[in-house]
Structures are given as C-alpha cells and as structure tokens.
Write a protein that holds these residues in place. Structure first.
Motif, short mmCIF file in Angstrom:
data_model
loop_
_atom_site.label_atom_id
_atom_site.label_comp_id
_atom_site.label_asym_id
_atom_site.label_seq_id
_atom_site.Cartn_x
_atom_site.Cartn_y
_atom_site.Cartn_z
N HIS A 188 28.45 46.69 41.74
CA HIS A 188 29.20 47.94 41.73
C HIS A 188 30.70 47.66 41.64
O HIS A 188 31.22 46.75 42.29
CB HIS A 188 28.91 48.75 42.99
N LYS A 198 26.99 52.21 39.22
CA LYS A 198 26.46 50.93 38.72
C LYS A 198 27.38 50.32 37.68
O LYS A 198 27.76 50.96 36.71
CB LYS A 198 25.06 51.15 38.14
N SER A 222 23.13 45.94 36.20
CA SER A 222 21.92 45.75 37.00
C SER A 222 21.11 44.60 36.40
O SER A 222 20.90 44.54 35.19
CB SER A 222 21.08 47.03 37.02
N VAL A 262 22.13 45.19 41.87
CA VAL A 262 23.07 46.10 41.22
C VAL A 262 24.48 45.73 41.68
O VAL A 262 24.76 45.71 42.88
CB VAL A 262 22.77 47.58 41.53
#
Length: 241
Positions: free
Chosen positions: A86, A49, A52, A84
């Motif tokens: 990434h 992550k 978020s 989320v």
C-alpha cells in the motif's frame, strides 16, 4: 519441537535476515524504523492497493514492500498468501484472516503520518460524513484531530493548506447547540478556538444546524461550522508509538 516447526522458525528468521541485509545495502529507512501490526485492522484491508502478489509469509511481504518505491505498509492474507503493498491509507473493507503491518518511522509515527509534539496526524484524501470520519479514525486506533491549542491548530492548518482538500476536525455542538466540545476528549473550547470571522453561524445563517467543525480553503483553513452530513476528509490523530 518437531522438525517441521523448527524448519518454519528457521525460515521466518531467514526472512528477517534478508530484510535487514536488503536495508543495509540499500541504505533505506528500515534501519531507522521498524514494523508494527495494527491490531485494530485485523480482518480488514485498506483499498489503497499499490500492487498485489503472493508471499510465503508476512515477513516476505515486508521485504517486497521495502523493494517497492512508495510502499508504506502491507496487508497480508494468510489463507491465500496474498501480499498487498500500500502507498497510503484509504478506505477499509472486511477481509477475513488479513493483518496490516506499518513501517514506523524514526519519529515514532506510522509511515504517511505527520508528527507534532506527542501526536501523529493522518491527513486523508477520502471524503465522508463527520460521523463516518469518527468511525474511520477509530478503526485506525485514532480520533478526529483536536486543534485544542494555537500551536497544534497552526500545525494542522499549515499541512491542510498544502493540499486542495477540505477536512473534518473533532469538534461538534450536536449535543447542545452553541456548546462546542472536542468530542473524543469531551473538552470544551473555552481556552482556545480559531473560528473564521462571523463563525459559527449555522451555515451562513440559513437556519440549519451546522454542528461539526470543518476547515478548507474557502475560509483560509480557519474553522467553519458545517453540516455533519457533508463529506470532508478526516484528519486523524493518535499518540506517538
């Protein structure tokens, strides 16, 4: 079509238009690439992550990713509208109603992957056993990399050498000792191999059945036979999209 459905469709279209306009004014890569869902990662979520937040749809989540430096892909959980963003692929965990969307670069590989000829390669930095690495690459619609030619092997070794990591390749002789195969394709290594001097040697001749191929700086990224229960980082390979 009901008015509610029509409004939802109009909202989705507006999200796409906003993404395209943002790309246009920022001159970023979404004009060169596109997004694609990873069907194999439905109901999974990577643990890499970056940040978020909440978003009204996965389209809105895409826009948030494009506005975030270093964002490579998103996972979106519909039940609670969690978006989320990434940076790169990490380990994966179960997550009900989650979908994962990649940016596909103009070389037809997902963001964070490297293209060579007709394949895309992911050099991970998460360490696991050889069997777990096989399963991990499979979740990504890929296989452990097969260095089955001099050109491909040189490409893999070249990128690996730019890291401080050690990596698993997809070769093993676990089915029959001293008969080495690329296990995903079931191809023998009679046409090409690149073992380090004196290898394979069953873990330095200590009598252990070192049945899986790894590469690392200790042998200048030439092939070594390692114990399959050791932990190295998988190199995953899949066809270009």
């Amino acid at each position: 079509m009901s008015s509610a459905t029509w409004l939802y469709r109009a909202f989705e279209v507006s999200q796409i238009v906003v993404i395209l306009l943002y790309c246009l004014f920022r001159h970023i890569s979404c004009l060169e690439g596109y997004w694609i869902e990873s069907t194999s990662l439905r109901n999974y979520q990577p643990d890499s992550k970056l940040v978020s937040t909440t978003a009204s749809s996965h389209y809105a989540c895409m826009m948030q990713c494009l506005m975030t430096d270093g964002c490579c892909f998103i996972s979106y959980v519909t039940v609670n509208s969690t978006c989320v963003r990434h940076l790169g692929m990490g380990n994966v965990q179960s997550q009900e109603s989650s979908s994962v969307w990649y940016i596909i670069n103009d070389d037809n590989c997902p963001c964070g992957w490297h293209r060579f000829e007709a394949s895309c390669f992911l050099f991970t930095n998460i360490y696991m056993t050889w069997n777990d690495s096989v399963a991990y690459c499979r979740i990504l619609d890929a296989r452990l990399a097969e260095a089955d030619s001099k050109k491909k092997d040189s490409f893999i070794r070249g990128i690996a050498a730019t890291t401080s990591g050690s990596f698993w390749l997809g070769g093993s002789d676990s089915d029959q000792e001293n008969t080495w195969l690329w296990t995903a394709s079931n191809l023998s290594m009679t046409k090409y191999d690149n073992w380090a001097p004196t290898n394979p040697n069953n873990y330095g001749g200590q009598g252990e059945n070192a049945d899986c191929i790894c590469i690392g700086s200790w042998l200048k990224f030439y092939w070594d036979d390692c114990n399959c229960w050791e932990e190295q980082a998988p190199v995953c390979e899949k066809p270009v999209i």
